[in-house]
Design a protein around this motif. Structure first.
Motif, PDB file in Angstrom:
ATOM      1  N   ASP A   9      78.163  -3.720  36.399  1.00 38.12           N
ATOM      2  CA  ASP A   9      78.098  -2.289  36.152  1.00 38.12           C
ATOM      3  C   ASP A   9      76.757  -1.745  36.636  1.00 38.12           C
ATOM      4  OD1 ASP A   9      80.598  -2.366  35.049  1.00 38.12           O
ATOM      5  OD2 ASP A   9      79.882  -2.538  32.983  1.00 38.12           O
ATOM      6  N   LYS A  10      76.602  -0.437  36.544  1.00 33.83           N
ATOM      7  CA  LYS A  10      75.434   0.212  37.118  1.00 33.83           C
ATOM      8  C   LYS A  10      74.120  -0.246  36.496  1.00 33.83           C
ATOM      9  CE  LYS A  10      73.608   4.783  38.212  1.00 33.83           C
ATOM     10  NZ  LYS A  10      73.203   4.319  39.558  1.00 33.83           N
ATOM     11  N   ARG A  11      74.025  -0.336  35.170  1.00 32.93           N
ATOM     12  CA  ARG A  11      72.746  -0.665  34.539  1.00 32.93           C
ATOM     13  C   ARG A  11      72.216  -2.023  34.961  1.00 32.93           C
ATOM     14  NH1 ARG A  11      70.782  -3.706  30.946  1.00 32.93           N
ATOM     15  NH2 ARG A  11      72.824  -4.520  30.332  1.00 32.93           N
ATOM     16  N   PRO A  12      72.978  -3.117  34.800  1.00 31.42           N
ATOM     17  CA  PRO A  12      72.441  -4.412  35.245  1.00 31.42           C
ATOM     18  C   PRO A  12      72.223  -4.478  36.753  1.00 31.42           C
ATOM     19  CG  PRO A  12      74.740  -4.629  34.563  1.00 31.42           C
ATOM     20  CD  PRO A  12      74.281  -3.264  34.138  1.00 31.42           C
ATOM     21  N   SER A  13      73.069  -3.766  37.508  1.00 26.94           N
ATOM     22  CA  SER A  13      72.882  -3.750  38.964  1.00 26.94           C
ATOM     23  C   SER A  13      71.547  -3.096  39.319  1.00 26.94           C
ATOM     24  CB  SER A  13      74.018  -2.998  39.645  1.00 26.94           C
ATOM     25  OG  SER A  13      75.233  -3.701  39.520  1.00 26.94           O
ATOM     26  N   LEU A  18      68.494  -4.700  41.388  1.00 25.68           N
ATOM     27  CA  LEU A  18      68.084  -4.091  42.644  1.00 25.68           C
ATOM     28  C   LEU A  18      66.622  -3.645  42.607  1.00 25.68           C
ATOM     29  CD1 LEU A  18      71.251  -1.915  43.409  1.00 25.68           C
ATOM     30  CD2 LEU A  18      70.573  -4.029  44.549  1.00 25.68           C
ATOM     31  N   SER A  19      66.114  -3.341  41.419  1.00 27.99           N
ATOM     32  CA  SER A  19      64.737  -2.879  41.272  1.00 27.99           C
ATOM     33  C   SER A  19      63.747  -4.015  41.047  1.00 27.99           C
ATOM     34  CB  SER A  19      64.642  -1.883  40.108  1.00 27.99           C
ATOM     35  OG  SER A  19      65.485  -0.777  40.325  1.00 27.99           O
ATOM     36  N   ASP A  69      68.070 -11.617  32.539  1.00 25.23           N
ATOM     37  CA  ASP A  69      66.742 -12.084  32.957  1.00 25.23           C
ATOM     38  C   ASP A  69      66.569 -11.717  34.420  1.00 25.23           C
ATOM     39  OD1 ASP A  69      64.386 -13.345  33.521  1.00 25.23           O
ATOM     40  OD2 ASP A  69      65.182 -15.383  33.324  1.00 25.23           O
ATOM     41  N   THR A  70      66.090 -10.496  34.667  1.00 22.67           N
ATOM     42  CA  THR A  70      66.027  -9.971  36.032  1.00 22.67           C
ATOM     43  C   THR A  70      65.164 -10.840  36.936  1.00 22.67           C
ATOM     44  OG1 THR A  70      66.273  -7.750  35.154  1.00 22.67           O
ATOM     45  CG2 THR A  70      65.482  -7.939  37.409  1.00 22.67           C
TER      46      THR A  70
END
Length: 544
Positions: free
Chosen positions: A386-390, A394-395, A367-368
């Motif tokens: 990992d990269k995807r959730p990060s 961040l976005s 839930d960003t």
């Protein structure tokens, strides 16, 4: 003759004599009272009455602490050590209680270099610094204040040191093993096993004539050729749940004992393997894992880094030196052990300095908006994801609007910065615990060239292959340096002594090691987005 040459001569004589000798002192039962008393004195400097032993050096200089522990200089194996021009002789019972003789090619009996020690002469050596020949010992050898009970214990204990060659070695073969998991990515397993297979195959081909030399060595070169052994490496593949691994390891070891474990690929769950190695006294060299066991009592397992804990310590160091006015908010994956360990370690480190830490556990259903709401510019955000959730966090709108200070570990996120929003680039810092990507090709030139020549190179598994190659090279060099003294403790001690001078360092710009240290890379870079989709370092290699 210079003191240096005398030292080398002394060491050579000990080496030549020890290999063919057997203990002449009485057999000692491990665990007996004398053994326990001797071990306490030898390894801890504790007398039978529970007090620390006292001593003097160079006539009247009182010393204490580690300087008085026999094991510090004569080492756990009892086979001595060297430091610069200083030679510390072997004192294992197999050497101490037999005369040292200068080797000769034929009868009569070779001349004696040093008489065998008896209880009386050993007491004189320990208390007064006079050796079995009646000559003074090195002035840096402490003169101890011990009694007969302590001496009996010490004699009993040293008689057990390096007495029987370690398992895993036959007259013509030395056995090693590497560990992989059936659950690993098949490409990763293949990358490691290809390196192991090709290295051992080439080593045995290049030294194929050594077997003949070992059987027919002239007397004056026997010490050089007779220790040669062909290498055989076994693959121990662990399957199923972690709880079953100890039984699988026992079964593999029972079927074929090995002298040491080399590298291995076990991303998580190394605890049971660490316990196996420490329990059996098996050297385990540089496994590829992000969750090593950090225990000061460990002796046989040597790691590349402290893994997830190292990442957390590096992040903590940066935050302490660049504190924000607000709290630290760390996001971690509560279903991932590596992520959870890093978060726990960071929390512990920061709380030592009174820095408040807010934990935010993340699962698959990210839930960003909800997770990033409430952030402000005064906070420091750490992502153990990992990269995807990060990238999703961040976005998020909240992150871009508040632009808090953000810290990422490349062990989790990677080095691809293409999707990092420009709004937070200036406030974002990476912790990177290996050589920078732009310099890695040059650092790995030697190993990469070898992989390509063997047609096993895979750029996607470069780190796995580089670590395996490094572990094999260290094992090969250490095996050569022990010169047929196939004792695992001595093998580990040689590795401790040689790491600082190695010309190959795997994926790390610098490595180092000292006695009782078990992690060879302890540094990191701080880095920023480079504007080209990668990262650039903003510091030199930082070693705490």
């Amino acid at each position: 003759m210079s003191n240096y040459l005398k030292g080398i001569a002394r060491l050579s004589i000990i080496a030549c004599t020890f290999f063919y000798s057997t203990a002449s002192f009485n057999d000692v039962e491990v665990g007996s009272r004398d053994y326990v008393v001797g071990k306490e004195l030898y390894s801890k400097g504790i007398l039978p009455n529970g007090k620390l032993v006292k001593a003097t050096i160079q006539g009247d200089i009182a010393v204490e602490g580690d300087q008085l522990i026999c094991e510090t200089c004569h080492r756990r194996s009892g086979l001595g050590s060297t430091e610069g021009q200083q030679v510390v002789p072997a004192i294992a019972g197999s050497v101490l209680f037999k005369p040292l003789r200068i080797p000769t090619s034929k009868p009569p009996e070779p001349p004696t270099y040093r008489e065998a020690y008896t209880k009386e002469t050993l007491m004189k050596a320990i208390r007064d610094g006079i050796d079995a020949n009646g000559d003074p010992l090195d002035p840096f050898m402490p003169r101890y204040e011990i009694d007969g009970q302590a001496l009996d214990g010490l004699m009993a204990y040293v008689n057990t040191l390096s007495k029987t060659p370690s398992p895993g070695v036959t007259e013509d073969t030395i056995h090693f093993a590497t560990i992989i998991l059936s659950s690993n990515n098949a490409t990763d397993n293949k990358a490691l096993l290809d390196v192991m297979e090709q290295y051992v195959q080439q080593k045995n081909i290049e030294t194929r004539y050594e077997s003949k030399r070992a059987k027919n060595a002239p007397w004056h070169k026997a010490w050089l050729f007779e220790p040669y052994r062909k290498w055989q490496i076994h693959t121990w593949e662990l399957k199923g749940e972690k709880e079953t691994w100890p039984a699988q390891l026992d079964a593999y070891y029972t079927q074929q004992p090995v002298f040491a474990l080399i590298n291995g690929l076990v991303p998580t769950g190394w605890e049971s393997i660490n316990d196996f190695c420490e329990g059996y006294g098996i050297p385990c060299l540089f496994p590829t894992t992000q969750l090593p066991v950090i225990d000061d009592n460990n002796f046989y397992t040597i790691y590349m880094t402290r893994g997830a804990v190292h990442e957390a310590e590096a992040v903590a160091s940066y935050i302490k030196k660049n504190p924000a006015s607000g709290e630290v908010v760390q996001f971690f994956d509560n279903t991932d052990q590596q992520s959870a360990v890093a978060a726990k370690s960071l929390r512990i480190e920061l709380q030592k300095s009174g820095i408040k830490v807010l934990d935010v556990a993340v699962d698959k259903h990210l839930d960003t908006a909800g997770l990033s709401s409430g952030l402000d510019a005064k906070q420091t955000v750490v992502l153990w994801l990992d990269k995807r959730p990060s990238d999703e966090l961040l976005s998020s709108t909240a992150m871009s609007q508040t632009a808090p200070k953000v810290v990422l570990s490349t062990q989790f996120y990677g080095t691809d910065s293409l999707h990092i929003p420009r709004e937070i680039e200036k406030s974002l810092v990476f912790v990177h615990s290996s050589e920078m990507p732009g310099h890695l090709n040059r650092l790995l030139l030697r190993s990469t060239g070898w992989f390509k020549a063997k047609r096993i190179y895979n750029s996607a598994t470069r780190e796995i292959q580089a670590n395996a190659y490094f572990a094999l090279k260290v094992a090969g060099d250490a095996t050569k340096h022990i010169r047929g003294y196939f004792f695992r403790d001595y093998f580990i001690e040689k590795i401790e002594h040689m790491i600082d001078d190695l010309p190959y360092t795997s994926i790390y710009p610098r490595i180092g090691m000292a006695p009782d240290q078990r992690f060879v890379s302890r540094g990191y870079y701080l880095a920023k987005v480079d504007g080209k989709g990668g990262i650039r370092n903003i510091t030199e290699w930082i070693t705490p």
